[in-house]
Design an enzyme around this catalytic site. Structure first.
Site, PDB file in Angstrom:
ATOM      1  N   PHE A  81     -10.178   8.427   8.096  1.00 32.28           N
ATOM      2  CA  PHE A  81     -10.008   8.475   6.639  1.00 32.28           C
ATOM      3  C   PHE A  81      -8.553   8.692   6.243  1.00 32.28           C
ATOM      4  O   PHE A  81      -8.157   8.346   5.136  1.00 32.28           O
ATOM      5  CB  PHE A  81     -10.804   9.653   6.049  1.00 32.28           C
ATOM      6  CG  PHE A  81     -12.286   9.539   6.173  1.00 32.28           C
ATOM      7  CD1 PHE A  81     -12.988  10.271   7.121  1.00 32.28           C
ATOM      8  CD2 PHE A  81     -12.996   8.709   5.321  1.00 32.28           C
ATOM      9  CE1 PHE A  81     -14.367  10.179   7.233  1.00 32.28           C
ATOM     10  CE2 PHE A  81     -14.378   8.612   5.416  1.00 32.28           C
ATOM     11  CZ  PHE A  81     -15.060   9.352   6.374  1.00 32.28           C
ATOM     12  N   SER A 125     -11.788  -0.661   1.952  1.00 29.19           N
ATOM     13  CA  SER A 125     -12.007  -0.582   0.507  1.00 29.19           C
ATOM     14  C   SER A 125     -12.339  -1.939  -0.089  1.00 29.19           C
ATOM     15  O   SER A 125     -11.846  -2.968   0.386  1.00 29.19           O
ATOM     16  CB  SER A 125     -10.745  -0.022  -0.155  1.00 29.19           C
ATOM     17  OG  SER A 125     -10.792  -0.212  -1.556  1.00 29.19           O
ATOM     18  N   TYR A 151      -1.344  -0.752  -1.549  1.00 25.07           N
ATOM     19  CA  TYR A 151      -2.432   0.067  -0.970  1.00 25.07           C
ATOM     20  C   TYR A 151      -3.515  -0.857  -0.407  1.00 25.07           C
ATOM     21  O   TYR A 151      -3.922  -0.738   0.743  1.00 25.07           O
ATOM     22  CB  TYR A 151      -3.033   0.996  -2.038  1.00 25.07           C
ATOM     23  CG  TYR A 151      -4.406   1.468  -1.679  1.00 25.07           C
ATOM     24  CD1 TYR A 151      -5.530   0.926  -2.304  1.00 25.07           C
ATOM     25  CD2 TYR A 151      -4.596   2.407  -0.672  1.00 25.07           C
ATOM     26  CE1 TYR A 151      -6.801   1.328  -1.945  1.00 25.07           C
ATOM     27  CE2 TYR A 151      -5.868   2.809  -0.310  1.00 25.07           C
ATOM     28  CZ  TYR A 151      -6.967   2.251  -0.948  1.00 25.07           C
ATOM     29  OH  TYR A 151      -8.243   2.642  -0.588  1.00 25.07           O
ATOM     30  N   LYS A 155      -4.888  -1.709   3.627  1.00 23.61           N
ATOM     31  CA  LYS A 155      -6.286  -1.698   4.081  1.00 23.61           C
ATOM     32  C   LYS A 155      -6.610  -3.018   4.772  1.00 23.61           C
ATOM     33  O   LYS A 155      -7.202  -3.056   5.858  1.00 23.61           O
ATOM     34  CB  LYS A 155      -7.235  -1.488   2.893  1.00 23.61           C
ATOM     35  CG  LYS A 155      -7.219  -0.090   2.320  1.00 23.61           C
ATOM     36  CD  LYS A 155      -7.685   0.958   3.316  1.00 23.61           C
ATOM     37  CE  LYS A 155      -7.808   2.328   2.696  1.00 23.61           C
ATOM     38  NZ  LYS A 155      -8.199   3.372   3.667  1.00 23.61           N
ATOM     39  N   TYR A 179     -15.607   0.445   0.982  1.00 23.00           N
ATOM     40  CA  TYR A 179     -16.220   1.290  -0.045  1.00 23.00           C
ATOM     41  C   TYR A 179     -16.011   0.640  -1.411  1.00 23.00           C
ATOM     42  O   TYR A 179     -14.922   0.132  -1.689  1.00 23.00           O
ATOM     43  CB  TYR A 179     -15.550   2.651  -0.151  1.00 23.00           C
ATOM     44  CG  TYR A 179     -15.365   3.438   1.107  1.00 23.00           C
ATOM     45  CD1 TYR A 179     -14.381   4.421   1.160  1.00 23.00           C
ATOM     46  CD2 TYR A 179     -16.134   3.243   2.228  1.00 23.00           C
ATOM     47  CE1 TYR A 179     -14.177   5.179   2.291  1.00 23.00           C
ATOM     48  CE2 TYR A 179     -15.939   3.999   3.370  1.00 23.00           C
ATOM     49  CZ  TYR A 179     -14.959   4.963   3.402  1.00 23.00           C
ATOM     50  OH  TYR A 179     -14.748   5.726   4.518  1.00 23.00           O
ATOM     51  N   GLY A 296      -3.707  -4.598 -13.401  1.00 26.41           N
ATOM     52  CA  GLY A 296      -4.317  -4.650 -12.066  1.00 26.41           C
ATOM     53  C   GLY A 296      -5.813  -4.512 -12.080  1.00 26.41           C
ATOM     54  O   GLY A 296      -6.481  -4.808 -11.080  1.00 26.41           O
TER      55      GLY A 296
HETATM   56  C1  WQD Z   1     -12.812   2.360 -12.668  1.00 29.20           C
HETATM   57  C2  WQD Z   1     -12.890   1.757 -14.067  1.00 29.20           C
HETATM   58  C3  WQD Z   1     -10.775   1.415 -15.142  1.00 29.20           C
HETATM   59  C4  WQD Z   1      -9.717   5.622 -15.591  1.00 29.20           C
HETATM   60  C5  WQD Z   1      -9.862   2.362  -7.505  1.00 29.20           C
HETATM   61  C6  WQD Z   1      -9.096   1.747  -6.386  1.00 29.20           C
HETATM   62  C7  WQD Z   1     -10.044   1.414  -5.261  1.00 29.20           C
HETATM   63  C8  WQD Z   1     -10.837   2.631  -4.857  1.00 29.20           C
HETATM   64  C9  WQD Z   1     -11.553   3.214  -6.050  1.00 29.20           C
HETATM   65  C10 WQD Z   1      -9.809   3.653  -2.920  1.00 29.20           C
HETATM   66  C11 WQD Z   1     -11.821   0.718 -14.305  1.00 29.20           C
HETATM   67  C12 WQD Z   1     -11.614   2.435 -15.904  1.00 29.20           C
HETATM   68  C13 WQD Z   1     -10.383   4.461 -15.254  1.00 29.20           C
HETATM   69  C14 WQD Z   1      -9.519   5.954 -16.968  1.00 29.20           C
HETATM   70  C15 WQD Z   1     -10.695   3.952 -17.582  1.00 29.20           C
HETATM   71  N1  WQD Z   1      -9.995   3.609  -4.259  1.00 29.20           N
HETATM   72  N2  WQD Z   1     -10.862   3.661 -16.241  1.00 29.20           N
HETATM   73  N3  WQD Z   1     -10.025   5.103 -17.912  1.00 29.20           N
HETATM   74  O1  WQD Z   1      -9.720   0.985 -10.241  1.00 29.20           O
HETATM   75  O2  WQD Z   1     -12.181   0.432  -9.787  1.00 29.20           O
HETATM   76  O3  WQD Z   1     -10.789   1.439  -7.998  1.00 29.20           O
HETATM   77  O4  WQD Z   1     -10.551   3.508  -7.041  1.00 29.20           O
HETATM   78  O5  WQD Z   1     -10.292   2.944  -2.101  1.00 29.20           O
HETATM   79  O6  WQD Z   1      -9.277   0.970  -4.159  1.00 29.20           O
HETATM   80  O7  WQD Z   1      -8.546   0.533  -6.845  1.00 29.20           O
HETATM   81  O8  WQD Z   1     -11.448   2.823  -9.928  1.00 29.20           O
HETATM   82  O9  WQD Z   1     -11.981   4.855 -11.184  1.00 29.20           O
HETATM   83  O10 WQD Z   1      -9.618   3.955 -11.303  1.00 29.20           O
HETATM   84  O11 WQD Z   1     -11.456   2.754 -12.475  1.00 29.20           O
HETATM   85  O12 WQD Z   1     -11.138   3.197 -18.464  1.00 29.20           O
HETATM   86  O13 WQD Z   1      -8.901   6.989 -17.332  1.00 29.20           O
HETATM   87  O14 WQD Z   1     -12.650   2.789 -15.027  1.00 29.20           O
HETATM   88  O15 WQD Z   1     -10.114   0.545 -16.036  1.00 29.20           O
HETATM   89  O16 WQD Z   1     -12.383  -0.327 -15.076  1.00 29.20           O
HETATM   90  P1  WQD Z   1     -11.005   1.317  -9.580  1.00 29.20           P
HETATM   91  P2  WQD Z   1     -11.070   3.685 -11.222  1.00 29.20           P
END
Ligand code: WQD
Length: 336
Positions: A81, A125, A151, A155, A179, A296
């Site tokens: 991890f 991921s 990042y 991976k 994941y 992104g």
């Molecule tokens: C989820 C949704 C945001 C915060 C990331 C990494 C991925 C994995 C999981 C490691 C999105 C929205 C978020 C906020 C919001 N990590 N959001 N307001 O981006 O799907 O994935 O974390 O492996 O690699 O990319 O997860 O939780 O950041 O966002 O609206 O304050 O929630 O736009 O649609 P994400 P997230």
């Protein structure tokens, strides 16, 4: 009995996997350098399991320190991890991400060969998939590697390194676990996701707003091509994810080669649906506003978990309500 090495075992997913393995009767060794975890997790792991845990404070990329770990224990498998994992930070510090995430993997593979350890489970991921063209769940056959950030590229590169290593060594057994969006916390409320500073991810941001640590949630965009306009993700309870690692280890011990599996529920939840679920389940206020899109972000990222269901005999058991309830219990404990 052989030992299972868990690198990053004091982190969010590593600590929950440690509980799963210990409660299944396995002997584990944890390595962590606390670069993105808290020392107090060790005591809480012992409180949850009732077992003392063999622990080494060191960097998984440090050959000398890791040689000591392998020579002092009988490591039969590595669950890896340890790694930097903040998408935004990786854009600012790409070299640190490549150095840390790739070096730790190479160090582990070299020591595994030297010490006749042949089972490697890697924390990959869904970010390796990039954007879904047709808003359909991803299968493991979908194209990977077109990542939107360093990042995600670390991976994917590590997946390729592990494929090459398995091709070159008939004894090596590698399982790549992709994941989707891990959330939730152990039912005890003693361990959970504890991001440093302002959370990037949705659930820790939600719980910190609900507990009053942050004033309001910003929903990053409601003009996406989804039913309610907000992005859809596949949220998976961290306890189900931990169980997936146990299934992956059992698979690795009975196979060789390199195999990849999606770990997700197969169900999509939008940001606005998550907000409403969290409010309902926990009966709390959750102020939010619609903000601009976050660079992104992709509109849709959901797993097709059929392969893991059938080959690993692994299924998710926890519901979105469970995830919201357990996340909230953990957050309330955090500030206690
Ligand atoms: C989820 C949704 C945001 C915060 C990331 C990494 C991925 C994995 C999981 C490691 C999105 C929205 C978020 C906020 C919001 N990590 N959001 N307001 O981006 O799907 O994935 O974390 O492996 O690699 O990319 O997860 O939780 O950041 O966002 O609206 O304050 O929630 O736009 O649609 P994400 P997230």
């Amino acid at each position: 009995m052989a030992d299972i090495l868990i690198t990053g075992g004091c982190g969010y997913i590593g600590s929950h996997t440690a509980v799963e393995f210990i409660n299944s009767g396995m002997d584990i060794v944890i390595v962590d350098n606390f670069s993105n975890s808290d020392r107090s997790v060790l005591g809480r792991l012992q409180q949850i399991t009732g077992k003392r845990i063999r622990f080494y404070e060191c960097d998984a990329a440090d050959p000398q320190a890791m040689e000591k770990v392998f020579s002092e224990n009988r490591i039969s498998a590595v669950i890896h991890f340890a790694g930097f994992k903040a998408v935004g930070e990786s854009v600012k510090k790409p070299l640190a991400y490549y150095r840390n995430n790739i070096d730790s993997t190479l160090t582990l593979l070299e020591l595994m060969k030297k010490h006749n350890c042949y089972n490697f489970i890697f924390s990959s991921s869904a970010t390796v998939y990039g954007e879904s063209k047709d808003m359909k769940p991803f299968t493991e056959n979908d194209e990977a590697g077109k990542c939107s950030n360093p990042y995600g590229r670390t991976k994917y590169m590590i997946e390729e390194i592990l494929r090459d290593a398995a091709n070159a060594d008939d004894n090596l057994s590698v399982v790549l676990l992709r994941y989707f969006n891990p959330i939730g916390a152990h039912e005890s409320g003693l361990i959970g996701e504890n991001p440093v500073g302002i959370p990037n991810n949705l659930m820790p941001f939600i719980t910190q707003v609900a507990v009053g640590k942050l004033p309001k949630l910003r929903v990053f965009g409601n003009d996406y091509p989804t039913p309610d306009g907000s992005c859809i993700r596949d949220y998976i309870h961290v306890a189900d994810l931990a169980a997936g690692h146990m299934s992956a280890l059992l698979y690795a011990e009975n196979h060789t080669g390199c195999e990849v599996f999606n770990l997700g529920t197969g169900k999509g939840t939008s940001v606005l649906e998550m907000v409403e679920t969290f409010r309902r389940v926990n009966d709390v206020e959750l102020p939010y506003e619609i903000a601009d899109r976050r660079e992104g972000d992709v509109p849709y990222c959901v797993a097709d978990p059929t392969k893991a269901n059938k080959v690993l005999l692994w299924e998710c058991k926890k519901t979105l309500d469970d995830m919201c309830r357990d996340s909230w219990r953990w957050q309330k404990n955090c500030i206690a």
